[in-house]
Design an enzyme around this catalytic site. Structure first.
Site, short mmCIF file in Angstrom:
data_model
loop_
_atom_site.label_atom_id
_atom_site.label_comp_id
_atom_site.label_asym_id
_atom_site.label_seq_id
_atom_site.Cartn_x
_atom_site.Cartn_y
_atom_site.Cartn_z
N HIS D 166 0.85 -1.18 0.00
CA HIS D 166 0.00 0.00 0.00
C HIS D 166 0.89 1.23 0.00
O HIS D 166 1.81 1.33 0.79
CB HIS D 166 -0.86 -0.03 1.27
CG HIS D 166 -1.93 0.98 1.27
ND1 HIS D 166 -3.25 0.65 1.09
CD2 HIS D 166 -1.89 2.31 1.40
CE1 HIS D 166 -3.98 1.74 1.11
NE2 HIS D 166 -3.17 2.76 1.30
N HIS D 209 -3.91 4.84 10.74
CA HIS D 209 -2.58 5.32 11.13
C HIS D 209 -2.70 6.60 11.94
O HIS D 209 -3.75 7.23 11.99
CB HIS D 209 -1.74 5.58 9.87
CG HIS D 209 -2.24 6.74 9.05
ND1 HIS D 209 -3.36 6.68 8.27
CD2 HIS D 209 -1.75 8.00 8.89
CE1 HIS D 209 -3.55 7.83 7.66
NE2 HIS D 209 -2.61 8.65 8.03
N GLU D 215 -3.41 16.50 8.61
CA GLU D 215 -4.01 16.25 7.30
C GLU D 215 -5.38 16.92 7.18
O GLU D 215 -6.32 16.54 7.86
CB GLU D 215 -4.16 14.74 7.08
CG GLU D 215 -2.87 13.96 7.23
CD GLU D 215 -3.07 12.45 7.10
OE1 GLU D 215 -4.22 12.01 6.95
OE2 GLU D 215 -2.07 11.72 7.16
N TYR D 224 -15.13 9.73 -1.83
CA TYR D 224 -13.81 9.39 -1.33
C TYR D 224 -13.89 7.97 -0.79
O TYR D 224 -14.76 7.61 -0.01
CB TYR D 224 -13.39 10.38 -0.24
CG TYR D 224 -12.06 10.02 0.37
CD1 TYR D 224 -10.91 9.96 -0.43
CD2 TYR D 224 -11.95 9.73 1.72
CE1 TYR D 224 -9.69 9.61 0.12
CE2 TYR D 224 -10.74 9.40 2.28
CZ TYR D 224 -9.61 9.33 1.48
OH TYR D 224 -8.41 8.99 2.02
N HIS D 239 -7.53 15.72 10.30
CA HIS D 239 -6.97 14.73 11.21
C HIS D 239 -5.61 15.25 11.63
O HIS D 239 -4.67 15.27 10.84
CB HIS D 239 -6.84 13.37 10.52
CG HIS D 239 -8.16 12.84 10.05
ND1 HIS D 239 -8.48 12.71 8.72
CD2 HIS D 239 -9.25 12.43 10.74
CE1 HIS D 239 -9.72 12.23 8.61
NE2 HIS D 239 -10.21 12.06 9.83
N HIS D 245 -6.60 7.75 12.71
CA HIS D 245 -7.76 7.82 11.84
C HIS D 245 -7.64 6.77 10.75
O HIS D 245 -6.63 6.11 10.62
CB HIS D 245 -7.92 9.23 11.24
CG HIS D 245 -6.71 9.70 10.50
ND1 HIS D 245 -5.56 10.11 11.12
CD2 HIS D 245 -6.46 9.81 9.17
CE1 HIS D 245 -4.67 10.46 10.22
NE2 HIS D 245 -5.18 10.27 9.03
#
Lengths: 320, 320, 320, 320, 320, 320
Positions: D166, D209, D215, D224, D239, D245
């Site tokens: 990822h 994470h 962010e 999204y 966040h 989150h």
């Protein structure tokens, strides 16, 4: 290709016909002194007159046409790096060569058959040929910044002292092929263009010196201020690393005679240049045996004499 | 101390008596405009006249004596960095301020009792005092390069264009307190010294502009070329970040009247300077309320009018 | 040792017996294509299978045992620098080769007599021998990060475009031996592993190009997408600096036939690699005279033809 | 101006009339989400649609016209630095945002009288006005690279893993306002555009994470992927630094239900973005008191449960 | 000149008469071992005794007089770079060689006729001569920092471990001619001066090792701690890249016999030095054929035997 | 978070129960002086004794248990950067703190329900809480190098002068939190461990000085050499930027009495440390009002007197 360079003087009598050249080893900086060059590249066409310089980067195929008949001039080749503009430091946003005056060609192509078309490739210092039956100039469009370009030297905006002292020639750097060490170029391309001289209380011509750079000079048109005779357009001089040099005897004596405080003076109709490198060049056999070699060059300094008078001891003492 | 700076204008009427000052926060760059400063530091003594500047680095104790009576001038203070010479780039080995003209003091000391001697220490933006009964100037010898020093601005070797166009004021940088970003100083100290103007085909005075730097100007003696009246020695102007400014109306119109191709001209008897920073200064309350504030400064630009004529459309079209 | 590299293709028929090798000149990157290598080093033992690569840094003594019988493969040697992971840039914390997948050996030693044990040392490009009567693998414990290591290429996490366009092969860099110039490696080790192709509106195979790097390719297993026949595991190709190359005629024509908008496709069972350098390699005499040299390689491009149609002038005009 | 940034959400109901704005403090990056912006600057005019972003650097005067009626969107402001393209690293010559897709305006001017024309200047965080009787858009021609520009986000060429694992969101960086520390931006502008997902053996949505960056996310159109409901175009989430989150419960559970080995999937019709900074933002009072504040945001994670089963001790032991 | 170096051992029997030498290729670092050198340079005169070193940079003309009669010693020549002080890192403001102990000459000149005066210039590895009729030492004054200088090695302030372990010899670096890679010098000049040894629980003499540097050692006076006999003042040893070396058998066995916990010990009357380079030197034919070559050097290690006992397996197991 | 730091002195009487702490603002460096800390983190558990230090990076959740009962000590917090090993410069491969002595925990987790478990998060200088019903220490495995770690200060390998002069305390740097300016740390962690003193002809205790760093000292056990009484384990002193300080009167006078040429001396049973920063700390109100504040600290220097005698003028003159 490791870092290196080569300097060539060329005389071309006819246009390249049904062939193109490609330098796989490095970039060419071409300085025509006489006769225009009409250069066709994969990115388009450049019309390069004496007073212009052209850069053909490593790997571009190009063909040169001579619209004015024979052409002669100078070519520098750099390996392992590319030419770039010098970092201007305190000179700031204006001065010397401006990015916008470097002109890249507009895309141009031909979709055409050319039986027996020859590509000559310089690779590892040797020449190779390949035959194809179509024009290599078949690139329809391009983008990017790895392109051939030209620059008109009369656009250069020279800087210099405007009060006293004498500038290092680096102030006239048009393009530099750097090494990893700031201030020590693989090859600097420096010019001595028309400009005002206003420095007071100083010896205005290039001073006598020896230094760690090897200096190859050429003259595009006019006269060079430090050699009142004997340095002609199309000629060249080489002052190698740590070999002392400076104005010829006549230039020196006439400067001394004028004294140190002459007023503003504009140097016009001149365009000398220098390829300057921190690597000592080897001279080719053909150059050493050339009928054009000036065996009497050293004589330009014969007759130089000291104008210095040792001051009396008393004078020195008062400084302690 | 984080990066920052402060600019002060000082008027001193009497010498410091039985006391010394020490700035724990940053370095002082002192520009006396009137009246000499006789500065005693732990490393020795500096005699600083108008036309000289002195730098007292963070942490040095010093005492100032006024041999000529009252003195006035300018002081810049930089936090978190020190002043250094700019990297000269293509200017090379000569030009602008030369390292050898920055003079450090010879060691000097006194082994002497001074009852009630006061050390005033600026620390974290506040003033503290300590009393001792001996001179702080008891350093017998020193070595290193963290020292007070002075520089005579008339030693500056100005560079500029010697053919056409207009130089960025960075070309006149004497000292710079850099940030981590090349070209964006915490504080540049720039001067406008006597020099030859030779540029052709251009508008010679400082051009109209706004930019990312905040510019504080002062005048040590003579006139400043862009303000024909109203900018006096000992005065100051502040043109802040992105606030447009340029010559006053009279300077502008007289330049226009002269035309663009005047010959060489030497500017004499002038010494203006600029503290230029990429950080916007806050103006102190005392400055805003000062009786010396020039509330009519903006009027120097009243009456400016356009000399531009829109070319006919046809002319523009041919450029496409 | 100045910067440089060498590329070797090896065939080994028997294990090294009572001897060890040491390269005083540079580091070895070993790519077995057939037959495992069981490498004993002073730091411990590495079991290297085809699909793995092993790095033996300059100065380590090692012995190679062939547990599967004969082995063949490729070896790159770098001088004056070491291999390192590329700086990932926006790829960030994940992607390409991960540090934790590079495996160093556990310390292992033997305290044993070996009469006539021979150390073969490559030094200055020549081989020297020394005889000793004990095993060189007598290092009881070690710490530090200058060690031999291996990497399993199937751990590589390939990145590529996930919408359109075609990636530069640098995206598949496993290890790089850098020069001082970012982006211009002394030697990059790049692989073409199994992966998804999803790019739309594009020509998916490696495009035709010539560039400043010299590209040596090998194949560990499977097929290489740009050469539908004729490029076998254990084989190699060399496309030198500024020599044009690209897919063979069959690959090209079948791609054209498929059109530009095929859907997702997974390339499986393949592991090609490239050693790519900014220095032009000289080809050894033995390679030039090898019976395995493919004299007809150029024929893979015979029959390529243009699919381009010059658009009518009108179309071009509307873009202005 | 020291390094810093601000993030604004705007709603504009009418065009700016007889006035212009100028930000002396920093650069604007404008992300219209609804309604075009027709921006006139001193360098020319930009037509900015939703899906485009516009950058107006510090110090430019500009006027915004709303050709479609009301507009809303997002604005980031950076102080002390400028936006630049990220260094692409191994991505090489192609990928992410390409320099040629950033469009600067053609010079445009008007030589016109506008009685009462107002310049609103943001300076030091406050607004100042000046009245003049002519258009500020009187710049006849310009050169240089300090200019307003726009970028169409659909030109972005997304990269990602094409096999497993990822990617870090930094792979989607369009522009970055850097600090002096590589990898730790003052403000990154990152997008989540349409693209193919092909990763195998992995959890494809953004993972859970917490990290050192703060962010701020917005959505220009579509959905999204990590918030199946509740995150609407024109909305925003924040966040903050080290606040955990990740996907909402529904997205998470449906991903788990699908399993880890779904095939290629193309995300279409979406354009989310992130402003990501290493400096923690303070939230303005008006935002905290906004009727649009989503007090129930935390509920999107209610119901998350562990799918992990502790393996038996035996399994763990075998790894030692 | 590309980066490189040369190491010479000299024996001089008489002073240079009516001539001067100039090295256009690089800098000389001269280490007299016996007999003073009185060196006249264009910048002034240096009196260099055994225990001092002198540096004559590229391009300076100099004459050497032998006031004590014959002299012998060592000379290192570096090409493409200059010697500099190492960056001290955590050693901070004091330690190793201090800038103030490097002494440059006071300007000195003679205005004198010398018929037949010969300049011998080393250029491109060959010698050239030029005849002139005046002294080259006619430089009346100079400024700058490109000058000859000398250093008294007894001023060196050695650092080392003051508790346990064994230091890398880099801790004794006097001067370094760097490459672009930190820690990998073109040529380091390292000394082993008188100093206290206090390390506990360790093997104090230089340990056995092989490494990527080639080490040329010389001895100015006294003994060298790792070779109890056979290494005499004026002698030299060369341990090339990746060739193992260390104390001779006697030094080793006597150290083992003493045990690891001897107390403080001061090494006095010694001055050994090392020229250490990351480039492997080629040995000249004259050195290989010299009657002074020590063909039995390897014998100093004959008889070395292991003092290691393999611990029982149980002991090793407890570490897991 | 912008660069910054904080220094705390802690006294903990009981273990943290059913809760964990997380610092979103920066990293903790914890120096227990009395009482072990048993720290559970998401990456595993650390057993930290007096004489050890522990680093908990920004964002890690941790719980502290006190196996020995009450604990006290020191905590430094750094914002905007992380601690790293200093670049060793000429110290080379060995010396000071060795990377292999910094110990990271082995992964450890619990899959357990804890009703009412509280996470206390420090964010933007304030404390926030969140309640959850499970242990945060549920991380089953991890990889990477962003982890908590500990270091045993007795592993430090101190370097110092081994002949003469006095070292800068930077020689004892264990960890440094750097700024962008080499040599000017945000926060250095420096220790004064047991070691041999062998310097001759010098004043061995820390010399009197003032400098640009602010120095916070603590003592873990034993005595500190420059304060013969009054500086106890668990105590602390702060000598701020440019505030002069040095040994107390007794230490000074006894050193003077001993003379300058005492032989080797080993300092044993001591472990003092320093947090040293280039940013001036503000003192908290609680510290200023603490009953433990030593109002008489300045008295340690009362009675210092000069031992200097001004040499006669004649002596000075001979140096000129």
């Amino acid at each position: 290709m490791r870092h290196g360079y080569a300097i060539h003087m060329y005389t071309a009598n006819k246009s390249m016909d049904n062939c193109a050249f490609c330098n796989a080893d490095g970039d060419f900086l071409i300085v025509p002194q006489q006769g225009r060059l009409f250069i066709t590249t994969e990115c388009g066409r450049l019309n390069v007159s004496p007073g212009d310089v052209a850069i053909i980067p490593q790997g571009f195929r190009f063909n040169v046409n001579l619209p004015d008949g024979p052409s002669r001039g100078y070519v520098a080749e750099v390996f392992g790096t590319h030419f770039q503009l010098p970092d201007l430091g305190p000179i700031g946003a204006n001065g010397l060569a401006s990015p916008r005056d470097f002109l890249a060609p507009t895309a141009w192509f031909e979709d055409k058959s050319y039986p027996g078309y020859t590509i000559v490739q310089k690779f590892g210092g040797e020449l190779f040929t390949a035959i194809q039956d179509f024009s290599p100039f078949n690139v329809v469009a391009w983008h990017g910044n790895y392109v051939p370009y030209k620059y008109d030297l009369s656009k250069f905006c020279p800087y210099n002292t405007v009060l006293y002292d004498h500038s290092d020639p680096s102030i006239n750097t048009v393009l530099t092929a750097p090494t990893d060490k700031p201030g020590v170029a693989l090859l600097d391309f420096v010019i001595f263009p028309p400009r005002w001289l206003v420095a007071e209380h100083t010896f205005r011509p290039p001073y006598y010196h020896r230094n760690c750079m090897s200096e190859f000079m050429g003259l595009i048109h006019g006269n060079y201020e430090a050699k009142v005779d004997g340095f002609l357009p199309g000629g060249a001089s080489l002052h190698n690393c740590m070999t002392p040099h400076g104005p010829d005897t006549k230039s020196y004596e006439s400067t001394i005679a004028r004294g140190n405080n002459v007023g503003p003076h504009k140097i016009i109709d001149t365009m000398a240049f220098m390829f300057e490198s921190s690597l000592i060049p080897r001279i080719s056999q053909s150059a050493l045996e050339s009928p054009f070699l000036d065996h009497d060059y050293y004589q330009c300094w014969i007759g130089l004499r000291s104008h210095f008078t040792v001051p009396e001891l008393k004078t020195i003492k008062t400084k302690e």
